[in-house]
Each structure stands twice: as C-alpha cells, then as structure tokens.
Design a protein around this motif. Structure first.
Motif, PDB file in Angstrom:
ATOM      1  N   GLY A  50     -72.685  41.681  17.097  1.00 29.24           N
ATOM      2  CA  GLY A  50     -72.240  41.011  18.308  1.00 29.24           C
ATOM      3  C   GLY A  50     -70.825  41.427  18.627  1.00 29.24           C
ATOM      4  O   GLY A  50     -70.489  42.613  18.620  1.00 29.24           O
ATOM      5  N   THR A  51     -69.988  40.455  18.899  1.00 28.54           N
ATOM      6  CA  THR A  51     -68.557  40.703  19.072  1.00 28.54           C
ATOM      7  C   THR A  51     -67.842  40.333  17.778  1.00 28.54           C
ATOM      8  O   THR A  51     -67.871  39.175  17.355  1.00 28.54           O
ATOM      9  CB  THR A  51     -67.982  39.880  20.233  1.00 28.54           C
ATOM     10  N   GLU A  52     -67.243  41.303  17.143  1.00 29.03           N
ATOM     11  CA  GLU A  52     -66.462  41.057  15.937  1.00 29.03           C
ATOM     12  C   GLU A  52     -65.012  40.834  16.355  1.00 29.03           C
ATOM     13  O   GLU A  52     -64.447  41.653  17.077  1.00 29.03           O
ATOM     14  CB  GLU A  52     -66.585  42.238  14.974  1.00 29.03           C
ATOM     15  N   TRP A  53     -64.430  39.750  15.896  1.00 31.45           N
ATOM     16  CA  TRP A  53     -63.115  39.360  16.380  1.00 31.45           C
ATOM     17  C   TRP A  53     -62.179  39.047  15.220  1.00 31.45           C
ATOM     18  O   TRP A  53     -62.611  38.762  14.098  1.00 31.45           O
ATOM     19  CB  TRP A  53     -63.211  38.142  17.301  1.00 31.45           C
ATOM     20  N   SER A  54     -60.903  39.097  15.510  1.00 32.06           N
ATOM     21  CA  SER A  54     -59.879  38.668  14.556  1.00 32.06           C
ATOM     22  C   SER A  54     -58.661  38.199  15.335  1.00 32.06           C
ATOM     23  O   SER A  54     -58.380  38.682  16.436  1.00 32.06           O
ATOM     24  CB  SER A  54     -59.501  39.802  13.601  1.00 32.06           C
ATOM     25  N   THR A  55     -57.938  37.250  14.761  1.00 34.15           N
ATOM     26  CA  THR A  55     -56.775  36.690  15.431  1.00 34.15           C
ATOM     27  C   THR A  55     -55.755  36.261  14.387  1.00 34.15           C
ATOM     28  O   THR A  55     -56.112  35.941  13.251  1.00 34.15           O
ATOM     29  CB  THR A  55     -57.172  35.484  16.313  1.00 34.15           C
ATOM     30  N   SER A  56     -54.486  36.268  14.765  1.00 27.51           N
ATOM     31  CA  SER A  56     -53.433  35.892  13.821  1.00 27.51           C
ATOM     32  C   SER A  56     -52.197  35.414  14.565  1.00 27.51           C
ATOM     33  O   SER A  56     -51.970  35.749  15.732  1.00 27.51           O
ATOM     34  CB  SER A  56     -53.062  37.071  12.915  1.00 27.51           C
ATOM     35  N   LEU A  57     -51.398  34.627  13.861  1.00 24.12           N
ATOM     36  CA  LEU A  57     -50.096  34.179  14.328  1.00 24.12           C
ATOM     37  C   LEU A  57     -49.088  34.562  13.250  1.00 24.12           C
ATOM     38  O   LEU A  57     -49.254  34.203  12.074  1.00 24.12           O
ATOM     39  CB  LEU A  57     -50.086  32.667  14.563  1.00 24.12           C
TER      40      LEU A  57
END
Length: 361
Positions: free
Chosen positions: A258-265
């Motif tokens: 599908g949509t592989e995502w990653s996020t960070s602060l």
C-alpha cells in the motif's frame, strides 16, 4: 520508518499604520499652514513668497522616509528568510543529507562505514557512498549521483527506497537562478536495466524562522513497475545553531505494501568544543508503518545522534543509540529492542582549499 511533515504558510509583516497616520497628520498640518501663508502672501511683497518653498522639500523628504521604511521592512524579511534557510542547510550539511549534497553547485562525496547492533535483528556492517560528481565536460547541468542514506529515515529493516538508486545520473531542467523550484530528470541503474524518473523540489521560507521543503520523485522500473515518493520537511529555527524539524515520507508503487509511510519530530543543536572541533546533537521521536494488506504501525522509535569531527576536519564519527517498539506481523505483540548504530564518515570535496565552515554550510 520516517518521513512525514505537514507544512503551513505563515507570513508575518510588521504593520506600518501608526507611522502612516503620523505622516498623514503631518501633511494635513503642513497643508493648513501653507493655505494660511498663501492668503498672507497675496498682500505681502513677492520676496516673502520664498518662505513657502521649503514645504516642497519637506514632502520629498517625507516620501523618502516612507520609501526607506518599506525598503527596510523588505530587506528585514529577506534577511530573516535567508537566515532560516541557512540554518536548515547547516544541519543538513553537517549531518550529511545526501539529498541536499546532490543539489549543491560543487561536487561533494561522503564515504561512510556503518555498523548496526540490534537486540532482535541481525547485526550489520555496510559501506555507503553518497553525494554527487559534476560532469562539466559533458554539461554543466549533468551530475553523476550516489545515494548514501536518508538522514531523516529511521527504518531499521534495511528496506531500500525503490524510487531511488544507489548510482545514477541527474540533469537539471529549467533556469538555475530560480531557487524556490528545482526540476531534475533522472536515470538510475538496476538489475532490470535503466530506470528513468523525475524529481521536483519546492522550498521556501514561510516566516522569519520557518522553512518548508517538498520533494516529489517518480521512477519507473522495467521489472517492478512505477514507484513514487513524497517528502515533506518543515524546519523551525530556534537559534543560529538550533532547529526543530517535522518530517514525513510516503512511498507508493506496484510492489509496496500500500502506502508505506514514516514520520518524525527532531531537535538539532550544533556546538563547538574546546579544541575547536564542531559537533552536533540530534534528538528524535518517530514512527513508520504501512496501509496494506493491513493498516498498522510497524515501529515507534526514540533516539539520539551524537556527531563530531574526528582527528581531521574531513573525518566525522557518530553514535546513535535508540529504543524501538516493533511489531513483526500484524496482531502480534509489540516488543521493545535497543539498537546502536556507529558511523565513521570521510568527507570529500571538489574544492579542498575551502574552509571547514564553508564546507559544512
């Protein structure tokens, strides 16, 4: 794991209404005085009419004051935007953002030796070359590029981004003097043959301390089909060497889950030791996941990166301990694991006579 960020336009411009009102009152008062003087001038000798002359110079001077104030405000906004972008560039260049290296005017390469130790995953030793080599003999717009590592990507599973290749060519299209937009045609090389693609970058300072960057990439693999990736980076400069970053990445294609995502602060802070060697600290929290066949978060992660110049100015060492809460498969229990990554980096430049401060900026 890693790449998400939302971006927002926020422009602030100091108001000029009090200054304008004051000048308007000055003009009205001057106008009344001129009208009274003109009535007296009709009955007085012509020589006295010269007394009304200075009002013209006063008007000119007032106009210059307004224009001067406008110029000062414009220059202040431009200076603040430039400072916000300089802080972003300093952090990216010091920590080794290969994406930004490939957009520099001069050649720049980073050779890294990386060792990963993990509580639950296999230990790994790897070598990475990132950056670019300009090819002015062929074209000033053509570069030989190498993909090393994404400094904002905290994925621990060794998953490669199929929208990029380890080695390839990039050709910049459009006018180079436009700094907000950049468009490149790319060709990567893989086991299935050449992989044509395109990359678009938009970046701008939305406020005096807020810098935004969006990168869109498309690649077509003859064996696996098309891939695309979208990256959003929002930086807030806190000081000359302090920055908060929100980052998000989406990866999608025919062979992705599908949509592989990653996020960070993240929070980054640069410093200089007693020996004059430059160093920096990078604190972060993040998550990564997928949307198909199951929509779930693979990993939550918190960590710190400590980076400093080593024995020579072109050598850098780095240590990155982190703690992870992973799920190997959907509906399984989440398990915690420590991870430590060690890096030794050798920095190579096209202009070795440049100072270190210029090199890492």
């Amino acid at each position: 794991m890693t790449d998400q960020i939302a971006s927002q336009h926020c422009s602030q411009r100091p108001t000029q209404h009090p200054a304008i009102a004051l000048l308007l009152a000055f003009f009205l008062a001057s106008g009344a005085a001129v009208a009274q003087d003109s009535e007296e001038i009709d009955a007085v000798a012509p020589a006295e009419t010269a007394e009304a002359g200075p009002t013209d110079s006063d008007d000119t001077l007032a106009d210059e004051v307004v224009e001067s104030e406008d110029d000062w405000l414009d220059n202040s906004q431009e200076y603040a935007a430039r400072k916000a972008n300089e802080m972003t560039q300093w952090v990216d260049n010091f920590f080794g953002n290969d994406e930004r290296d490939r957009e520099q005017a001069e050649s720049k390469l980073r050779l890294r030796t990386i060792y990963n130790w993990d509580d639950r995953l296999d230990n790994e030793l790897k070598f990475r070359l990132g950056g670019k080599v300009s090819l002015p003999q062929i074209s000033k717009r053509l570069d030989l590029v190498f993909r090393g590592e994404d400094m904002d990507d905290f994925n621990d599973n060794g998953v490669e981004d199929p929208s990029e290749d380890r080695i390839g060519l990039q050709y910049q299209v459009g006018p180079k003097e436009i700094r907000k937009h950049r468009f490149d045609l790319t060709v990567g090389f893989g086991s299935s043959g050449p992989k044509p693609g395109a990359k678009y970058v938009y970046q701008d300072a939305f406020a005096e301390d807020l810098n935004f960057r969006f990168t869109q990439r498309f690649t077509y693999d003859l064996g696996e089909g098309g891939y695309g990736s979208s990256r959003f980076v929002l930086d807030k400069a806190l000081d000359d060497r302090e920055l908060i970053r929100a980052y998000t990445r989406f990866l999608y294609g025919e062979e992705t889950d599908g949509t592989e995502w990653s996020t960070s602060l993240s929070y980054a802070r640069g410093w200089e030791g007693d020996s004059g060697r430059v160093g920096a600290t990078w604190l972060y929290v993040g998550a990564d996941g997928q949307t198909e066949p199951y929509d779930f978060v693979k990993n939550y992660k918190v960590g710190i990166r400590l980076r400093r110049q080593a024995y020579r100015n072109f050598l850098f060492w780095e240590i990155e301990p982190s703690y992870n809460w992973r799920i190997d498969e959907p509906y399984l229990d989440r398990e915690g694991a420590w991870r430590i990554e060690l890096r030794l980096e050798f920095l190579m430049f096209d202009h070795p006579q440049q100072t270190l401060e210029r090199q890492i900026r």
